[in-house]
Design an enzyme around this catalytic site. Structure first.
Site, PDB file in Angstrom:
ATOM      1  N   ASP A  35      37.274   6.433 -36.474  1.00  4.21           N
ATOM      2  CA  ASP A  35      37.659   5.108 -36.988  1.00  4.21           C
ATOM      3  C   ASP A  35      36.838   4.014 -36.310  1.00  4.21           C
ATOM      4  OD1 ASP A  35      39.058   3.430 -38.710  1.00  4.21           O
ATOM      5  OD2 ASP A  35      40.724   3.135 -37.311  1.00  4.21           O
ATOM      6  N   LYS A  37      34.723   0.928 -36.244  1.00  6.88           N
ATOM      7  CA  LYS A  37      34.550  -0.241 -37.104  1.00  6.88           C
ATOM      8  C   LYS A  37      34.550  -1.463 -36.194  1.00  6.88           C
ATOM      9  CE  LYS A  37      39.555  -0.291 -37.958  1.00  6.88           C
ATOM     10  NZ  LYS A  37      40.609  -0.217 -38.995  1.00  6.88           N
TER      11      LYS A  37
END
Length: 201
Positions: A35, A37
């Protein structure tokens, strides 16, 4: 990005190289983040005032092998943020390795330089469709001043087949080093040393 807009090439690449150091440590411990980001990359300062990036939120991380192989989330469940998810992660078929994080790091660098993600669309369903089936918009279509060699590195992170992608965070760091100014070699060397020292230990 929201306060100042896109970053200059050197600053963007330096930030991503600092991210790569943390990701290299995770990978060598057998952990995939899944994840990566901008919201999970925290800009802060060392005690001496130099900037650094910390990688946060390993809540959906997955162990690759050994006694910790079990994922922290349910198998065959799509987890992550679609704009930053690799095709194999989006398919949720269980075949996800460290190269899914290479994809996400490439998307982050793309966004830092252009202010866009590579597969923008009007809905998450359409984003997923574009990630799975469409070619990304070239970064230089948004920002022509991006060096074409750097664009090639970014596009090598965004190969749809993981086997065609840049293989390791160390390889990515070495490819990015020339674009990070005088600090580039030092930053990439740190990534390689982290990966190598952990592997030896």
């Amino acid at each position: 990005l929201s306060e100042q807009g896109t970053l200059p090439v050197k600053a963007a690449v330096q930030a991503v190289l600092q991210c790569c150091e943390a990701v290299a440590e995770a990978h060598e411990q057998g952990v995939i983040h899944r994840d990566i980001k901008p919201e999970n990359l925290f800009r802060t300062l060392h005690a001496d005032g130099t900037p650094t990036i910390k990688v946060l939120d390993f809540g959906i991380a997955k162990h690759l092998e050994g006694p910790r192989r079990k994922a922290l989330t349910t198998p065959n469940t799509v987890v992550g943020s679609p704009n930053y998810m690799s095709p194999e992660q989006m398919r949720a078929d269980g075949v996800v390795d460290t190269r899914t994080d290479i994809w996400s790091v490439g998307v982050v660098l793309y966004e830092l330089l252009t202010g866009h993600t590579p597969f923008e669309a009007s809905s998450l369903t359409k984003v997923c469709g574009r990630v799975l089936h469409d070619d990304p918009v070239l970064p230089r279509d948004y920002e022509p001043q991006i060096p074409i060699e750097l664009e090639r590195v970014i596009m090598a992170c965004l190969e749809k087949r993981s086997i065609d992608r840049i293989a390791t965070v160390s390889d990515l760091a070495c490819a990015l080093a020339p674009f990070a100014g005088a600090e580039g070699l030092q930053l990439s060397d740190r990534v390689v040393r982290v990966a190598t020292s952990l592997r030896k230990s």
